[in-house]
Design an enzyme around this catalytic site. Structure first.
Site, short mmCIF file in Angstrom:
data_model
loop_
_atom_site.label_atom_id
_atom_site.label_comp_id
_atom_site.label_asym_id
_atom_site.label_seq_id
_atom_site.Cartn_x
_atom_site.Cartn_y
_atom_site.Cartn_z
N LYS A 193 11.74 8.51 -9.18
CA LYS A 193 12.12 8.77 -10.28
C LYS A 193 10.89 8.67 -11.39
O LYS A 193 9.95 8.31 -11.23
CB LYS A 193 13.14 7.43 -10.72
CG LYS A 193 13.96 8.02 -11.83
CD LYS A 193 15.10 8.63 -11.08
CE LYS A 193 16.38 9.19 -12.25
NZ LYS A 193 17.65 9.42 -11.22
P1 NAD Z 1 22.72 13.32 -20.11
O1 NAD Z 1 21.48 13.14 -20.98
O2 NAD Z 1 23.15 14.80 -19.68
O3 NAD Z 1 24.10 12.75 -21.01
C1 NAD Z 1 24.04 11.32 -21.20
C2 NAD Z 1 25.41 10.98 -22.09
O4 NAD Z 1 25.25 9.58 -22.23
C3 NAD Z 1 25.37 11.45 -23.39
O5 NAD Z 1 26.65 11.77 -23.82
C4 NAD Z 1 24.78 10.40 -24.35
O6 NAD Z 1 25.36 10.57 -25.61
C5 NAD Z 1 25.71 9.50 -23.75
N1 NAD Z 1 24.88 7.85 -24.13
C6 NAD Z 1 23.81 7.71 -24.20
N2 NAD Z 1 23.53 6.37 -24.68
C7 NAD Z 1 24.87 5.93 -24.78
C8 NAD Z 1 25.52 4.68 -24.94
N3 NAD Z 1 24.63 3.54 -25.48
N4 NAD Z 1 26.89 4.42 -24.94
C9 NAD Z 1 27.72 5.56 -24.69
N5 NAD Z 1 27.17 6.76 -24.17
C10 NAD Z 1 25.77 7.00 -24.31
O7 NAD Z 1 22.44 12.61 -18.91
P2 NAD Z 1 23.18 12.84 -17.31
O8 NAD Z 1 22.34 13.69 -16.57
O9 NAD Z 1 24.64 13.09 -17.73
O10 NAD Z 1 23.00 11.39 -16.72
C11 NAD Z 1 24.12 10.17 -17.10
C12 NAD Z 1 23.83 9.18 -16.01
O11 NAD Z 1 24.14 9.88 -14.66
C13 NAD Z 1 22.65 8.56 -15.90
O12 NAD Z 1 22.59 7.40 -15.49
C14 NAD Z 1 21.82 9.18 -14.77
O13 NAD Z 1 20.96 8.60 -14.15
C15 NAD Z 1 23.10 9.60 -13.79
N6 NAD Z 1 22.88 10.60 -13.07
C16 NAD Z 1 22.69 11.91 -13.47
C17 NAD Z 1 22.43 12.87 -12.42
C18 NAD Z 1 21.91 14.42 -12.83
O14 NAD Z 1 22.17 15.15 -11.98
N7 NAD Z 1 22.05 14.70 -14.15
C19 NAD Z 1 22.61 12.65 -11.01
C20 NAD Z 1 22.77 11.44 -10.56
C21 NAD Z 1 22.96 10.39 -11.52
#
Ligand code: NAD
Length: 420
Positions: free
Chosen positions: A106
């Site tokens: 990561k």
């Molecule tokens: P992203 O940046 O697209 O979205 C993040 C979302 O979380 C946004 O809507 C933001 O406003 C919200 N957020 C941020 N801080 C917050 C808070 N304090 N309270 C409530 N909401 C909050 O990110 P993403 O890619 O959707 O990733 C989200 C999670 O999923 C992370 O933990 C990431 O590691 C995990 N993840 C992502 C992927 C991927 O393919 N993108 C794959 C596996 C896991």
């Protein structure tokens, strides 16, 4: 130590619980509870204003015994060595559980991208890629999107990396990064893949438990890539979205929030504020919403000992990485709430990243039916392995998922031995 003190400690507590139960070889436990490589780069960027700013970026490579290091890049002010270590370790467990030939890594940059223009984001991304140099590579360590990074950022990484290669070798390096835009070598179905995987697993869980999703309610924390896609894809099974929280606040409507309309509103206005068909609520109220399913899809450490007791749901489908602290986990298990743990639940993203990588290597393009069909098959196998381990060891699903991963890794370490 506070329950949020060290995320990497939390991961290793989860590992220890599984390792104790399955009797993991202590030598292999030693290896797997430390990352292999930790790369920290401090690099200057000349911003569009002409001003020079220093940034700190990380790439932590946890383990590569099963294949090249693989994992996302996060742009966020909370990015630090401890968080990246934890996220890298989770990638090792995830790829082992769904049985794809990757290790775990990561990375990220510690800054708030919201304060920067598109042009500056490009400069920061390209300079970070250059600073990482050969610490990433298509057969060595393959980044992908995570929080606040997307297909555009991946396209800039690709382009910068290709220009760092000999011209004769550029065409062989497209798989240095996944989650690219489709026209630049990405895969159809990658953008929705993590959310799609969450929904496939919820549907499988519902089938296993005679649970009728067409009458179900759910709420989602985080409405970015994972949260918004999961919410939108849940629509097809008839379940109703009743609340959403993002970084700007939370909204609630017991009669239902249309996830497609909310997505369009967010795209237009840039924030959920003022969304007409729901009521604004505070965080504490949000975490007490009564519904069937909760999908955390934002940050880690959201379900803690202070709110786990009042979480009023049947199932937690962890779209985010590490949303539940170990202390909260114990409360939830005690209360009989089921969890589909992050290391299984959000593995759809890395699975379709693997498909993208294969398509680039083979110079092929797969269609959406092929991508979704193969994703479904791999996730259902992962689900079965975790379910079977939970039954065999009479344990919760998170511990069972770790046992699946640790067994796979232990077997390979035993077969290959420790060099020299
Ligand atoms: P992203 O940046 O697209 O979205 C993040 C979302 O979380 C946004 O809507 C933001 O406003 C919200 N957020 C941020 N801080 C917050 C808070 N304090 N309270 C409530 N909401 C909050 O990110 P993403 O890619 O959707 O990733 C989200 C999670 O999923 C992370 O933990 C990431 O590691 C995990 N993840 C992502 C992927 C991927 O393919 N993108 C794959 C596996 C896991």
């Amino acid at each position: 130590m506070s329950e949020k003190a060290s995320l990497f400690e939390n991961v290793n507590r989860q590992v220890d619980k599984a390792a104790d139960l399955m009797g993991l070889d202590p030598d292999i436990r030693q290896i797997l509870t430390r990352p292999t490589n930790e790369i920290v780069v401090h690099f200057p960027v000349k911003l569009a204003s002409g001003q020079i700013e220093m940034f700190t970026g990380y790439r932590i490579q946890h383990n590569s015994i099963l294949g090249p290091f693989k994992g996302g890049l996060r742009f966020h002010p909370a990015v630090n060595r401890d968080e990246v270590r934890a996220l890298a370790a989770w990638m090792t467990w995830k790829t082992a559980i769904v049985d794809i030939p990757y290790g775990g890594a990561k990375g990220g940059i510690q800054f708030d991208p919201k304060g920067y223009s598109e042009e500056d984001l490009e400069r920061i991304t390209r300079r970070f890629t250059y600073a990482l140099g050969n610490n990433i590579g298509p057969e060595y360590d393959i980044p992908a999107p995570d929080m606040n990074t997307n297909a555009q950022i991946m396209a800039w990484i690709l382009d910068t990396y290709l220009f760092m290669q000999h011209p004769h070798e550029r065409q062989d390096n497209y798989h240095v990064v996944t989650g690219k835009p489709v026209a630049s070598g990405g895969s159809v179905g990658r953008e929705k893949a993590t959310g799609q995987g969450v929904v496939y697993l919820i549907e499988r869980w519902a089938g296993d438990n005679d649970f009728d999703l067409s009458n179900a309610t759910y709420f989602v924390q985080g409405f970015g890539n994972v949260g918004s896609w999961a919410a939108r894809l849940m629509k097809a099974n008839g379940s109703k979205l009743v609340a959403v929280e993002d970084a700007a606040g939370a909204i609630h409507n017991p009669d239902g929030i249309d996830p497609d309309q909310l997505t369009a509103y967010l795209l237009e206005k840039g924030s959920m504020k003022g969304y007409p068909s729901a009521q604004a609520i505070d965080h504490v109220t949000f975490m007490r919403i009564s519904a069937d399913i909760f999908i955390p899809a934002a940050l880690e450490n959201q379900i803690t000992t202070s709110n786990a007791g009042s979480l009023d749901v049947r199932l937690i489908a962890e779209g985010a990485n590490g949303p539940t602290t170990p202390g909260a986990d114990a409360v939830i298990i005690e209360r009989g709430v089921q969890i589909i743990p992050d290391v299984l639940c959000n593995a759809g993203g890395v699975v379709v990243s693997y498909f993208e990588w294969l398509q680039n290597k083979r110079r092929e393009y797969w269609d959406l039916d092929e991508v979704d069909g193969k994703l479904h098959k791999i996730l259902m196998s992962g689900y079965r392995r975790v379910k079977n381990a939970a039954a065999e060891y009479n344990t919760d699903w998170r511990t069972a998922a770790y046992i699946v991963a640790l067994k796979r890794l232990e077997r390979v370490y035993k077969e290959r031995g420790i060099f020299p």
